[in-house]
Design a protein around this motif. Structure first.
Motif, PDB file in Angstrom:
ATOM      1  N   LEU A 141      18.275  11.753  61.514  1.00 10.27           N
ATOM      2  CA  LEU A 141      17.387  12.229  62.575  1.00 10.27           C
ATOM      3  C   LEU A 141      16.717  13.544  62.184  1.00 10.27           C
ATOM      4  N   PHE A 142      17.458  14.438  61.542  1.00 12.55           N
ATOM      5  CA  PHE A 142      16.841  15.688  61.087  1.00 12.55           C
ATOM      6  C   PHE A 142      15.760  15.398  60.048  1.00 12.55           C
ATOM      7  N   ARG A 143      16.051  14.475  59.133  1.00  8.82           N
ATOM      8  CA  ARG A 143      15.033  14.096  58.140  1.00  8.82           C
ATOM      9  C   ARG A 143      13.791  13.524  58.810  1.00  8.82           C
ATOM     10  N   ALA A 144      13.984  12.709  59.829  1.00  7.97           N
ATOM     11  CA  ALA A 144      12.835  12.147  60.549  1.00  7.97           C
ATOM     12  C   ALA A 144      12.015  13.262  61.190  1.00  7.97           C
ATOM     13  N   ILE A 145      12.694  14.236  61.791  1.00  4.19           N
ATOM     14  CA  ILE A 145      11.997  15.364  62.403  1.00  4.19           C
ATOM     15  C   ILE A 145      11.183  16.114  61.350  1.00  4.19           C
ATOM     16  N   VAL A 146      11.794  16.417  60.219  1.00  7.93           N
ATOM     17  CA  VAL A 146      11.098  17.188  59.181  1.00  7.93           C
ATOM     18  C   VAL A 146       9.925  16.391  58.599  1.00  7.93           C
ATOM     19  N   LEU A 147      10.117  15.112  58.345  1.00 12.93           N
ATOM     20  CA  LEU A 147       9.004  14.305  57.823  1.00 12.93           C
ATOM     21  C   LEU A 147       7.862  14.226  58.832  1.00 12.93           C
ATOM     22  N   ARG A 148       8.200  14.040  60.096  1.00 16.22           N
ATOM     23  CA  ARG A 148       7.170  14.032  61.128  1.00 16.22           C
ATOM     24  C   ARG A 148       6.474  15.390  61.194  1.00 16.22           C
ATOM     25  N   ALA A 149       7.245  16.471  61.064  1.00 16.54           N
ATOM     26  CA  ALA A 149       6.674  17.820  61.118  1.00 16.54           C
ATOM     27  C   ALA A 149       5.693  18.045  59.973  1.00 16.54           C
ATOM     28  N   ILE A 150       6.048  17.565  58.800  1.00 10.29           N
ATOM     29  CA  ILE A 150       5.142  17.694  57.649  1.00 10.29           C
ATOM     30  C   ILE A 150       3.832  16.956  57.940  1.00 10.29           C
ATOM     31  N   ALA A 151       3.943  15.743  58.455  1.00  7.33           N
ATOM     32  CA  ALA A 151       2.741  14.968  58.790  1.00  7.33           C
ATOM     33  C   ALA A 151       1.925  15.684  59.867  1.00  7.33           C
ATOM     34  N   TRP A 152       2.587  16.143  60.929  1.00  4.84           N
ATOM     35  CA  TRP A 152       1.892  16.828  62.020  1.00  4.84           C
ATOM     36  C   TRP A 152       1.191  18.083  61.512  1.00  4.84           C
ATOM     37  N   ALA A 153       1.883  18.888  60.704  1.00  4.60           N
ATOM     38  CA  ALA A 153       1.295  20.126  60.183  1.00  4.60           C
ATOM     39  C   ALA A 153       0.087  19.833  59.305  1.00  4.60           C
ATOM     40  N   ALA A 154       0.092  18.681  58.637  1.00  7.45           N
ATOM     41  CA  ALA A 154      -1.030  18.268  57.775  1.00  7.45           C
ATOM     42  C   ALA A 154      -2.094  17.490  58.544  1.00  7.45           C
ATOM     43  N   ARG A 155      -1.943  17.435  59.868  1.00  2.00           N
ATOM     44  CA  ARG A 155      -2.876  16.719  60.749  1.00  2.00           C
ATOM     45  C   ARG A 155      -2.930  15.220  60.447  1.00  2.00           C
ATOM     46  N   LYS A 156      -1.804  14.682  60.078  1.00  5.69           N
ATOM     47  CA  LYS A 156      -1.653  13.240  59.879  1.00  5.69           C
ATOM     48  C   LYS A 156      -0.868  12.688  61.059  1.00  5.69           C
ATOM     49  N   ASN A 157      -0.850  11.382  61.191  1.00  2.88           N
ATOM     50  CA  ASN A 157      -0.162  10.728  62.302  1.00  2.88           C
ATOM     51  C   ASN A 157       1.309  10.508  61.964  1.00  2.88           C
ATOM     52  N   PRO A 158       2.224  11.239  62.624  1.00  7.01           N
ATOM     53  CA  PRO A 158       3.647  11.035  62.348  1.00  7.01           C
ATOM     54  C   PRO A 158       4.117   9.612  62.633  1.00  7.01           C
ATOM     55  N   ALA A 159       3.502   8.916  63.582  1.00  8.61           N
ATOM     56  CA  ALA A 159       3.913   7.555  63.910  1.00  8.61           C
ATOM     57  C   ALA A 159       3.657   6.610  62.751  1.00  8.61           C
ATOM     58  N   ALA A 160       2.611   6.860  61.976  1.00 10.41           N
ATOM     59  CA  ALA A 160       2.328   6.002  60.818  1.00 10.41           C
ATOM     60  C   ALA A 160       3.341   6.248  59.705  1.00 10.41           C
ATOM     61  N   LEU A 161       3.918   7.436  59.664  1.00  8.75           N
ATOM     62  CA  LEU A 161       4.887   7.780  58.631  1.00  8.75           C
ATOM     63  C   LEU A 161       6.237   7.095  58.872  1.00  8.75           C
ATOM     64  N   LEU A 162       6.687   7.092  60.112  1.00  8.95           N
ATOM     65  CA  LEU A 162       7.988   6.525  60.471  1.00  8.95           C
ATOM     66  C   LEU A 162       7.831   5.612  61.675  1.00  8.95           C
ATOM     67  N   PRO A 163       7.187   4.457  61.503  1.00  2.00           N
ATOM     68  CA  PRO A 163       6.876   3.618  62.664  1.00  2.00           C
ATOM     69  C   PRO A 163       8.097   3.081  63.373  1.00  2.00           C
ATOM     70  N   ALA A 164       9.208   2.860  62.701  1.00  4.11           N
ATOM     71  CA  ALA A 164      10.385   2.286  63.359  1.00  4.11           C
ATOM     72  C   ALA A 164      10.909   3.199  64.469  1.00  4.11           C
ATOM     73  N   LEU A 165      10.838   4.492  64.287  1.00  7.20           N
ATOM     74  CA  LEU A 165      11.297   5.417  65.309  1.00  7.20           C
ATOM     75  C   LEU A 165      10.320   5.494  66.474  1.00  7.20           C
ATOM     76  N   HIS A 166       9.101   5.031  66.263  1.00  7.14           N
ATOM     77  CA  HIS A 166       8.098   5.090  67.329  1.00  7.14           C
ATOM     78  C   HIS A 166       8.007   3.759  68.083  1.00  7.14           C
ATOM     79  N   ALA A 167       8.744   2.747  67.657  1.00  3.23           N
ATOM     80  CA  ALA A 167       8.683   1.451  68.343  1.00  3.23           C
ATOM     81  C   ALA A 167       9.316   1.573  69.717  1.00  3.23           C
ATOM     82  N   LYS A 168       8.742   0.916  70.668  1.00  2.12           N
ATOM     83  CA  LYS A 168       9.258   0.952  72.051  1.00  2.12           C
ATOM     84  C   LYS A 168      10.334  -0.104  72.232  1.00  2.12           C
TER      85      LYS A 168
END
Length: 168
Positions: A141-168
């Motif tokens: 979970l910490f790795r997911a947060i950091v990877l999403r943070a890297i994407a967000w800081a780079a103005r990329k879509n975190p959901a595209a990076l880790l789609p499984a965590l974004h599935a409803k």
């Protein structure tokens, strides 16, 4: 950034300012939030900062509570995550200037900011106090947060990076 930089200077701050002015993204983990001599200068650039002479810390189990479960970095994560790590408090800077993502529950009687975002000029910053131990860095979970943070800081879509965590 993960490194505790003992040598912040006006020249280094100018480099960071120029990077942020160009829209650069910054991810700050654990000891990189510490500034030895002038923590308010670092806080101006990352939102909040620690100072070794005034900060308290403890190696301890704590509950990380997600403060904004709708943010792209924290979306669809458990609302509470247990960690054994090293929280810092109190932080220097204006809590009203950051977007709080997560707190450590009940550290010395108060919830303490542990993860936040901050925007300066065109730049984006994600900062996490959590991240002292290698087992935290290995936590999925910490790795997911950091990877999403890297994407967000780079103005990329975190959901595209880790789609499984974004599935409803």
């Amino acid at each position: 950034f993960y490194y505790w930089n003992h040598d912040w200077s006006d020249a280094r701050y100018a480099e960071l300012d120029a990077f942020q002015a160009r829209g650069g993204g910054v991810v700050i983990l654990h000891s990189a939030t510490i500034e030895d001599r002038a923590p308010a200068k670092l806080a101006e650039r990352i939102g909040l900062a620690a100072q070794p002479r005034t900060v308290k810390y403890r190696h301890m189990p704590f509950t990380l509570k997600i403060a904004d479960p709708a943010h792209p970095i924290t979306a669809n994560l458990p609302h509470e995550i247990s960690f054994l790590d090293e929280p810092y408090w109190p932080m220097i800077g204006d809590l009203n200037q950051v977007h709080l993502l997560a707190t450590a529950l009940d550290i010395d009687g108060k919830d303490r900011p542990m993860m936040w975002t901050f925007e300066k000029q065109r730049g984006r910053v994600f900062a996490s106090i959590t991240g002292h131990y290698t087992w935290t860095l290995d936590d999925p979970l910490f790795r997911a947060i950091v990877l999403r943070a890297i994407a967000w800081a780079a103005r990329k879509n975190p959901a595209a990076l880790l789609p499984a965590l974004h599935a409803k």
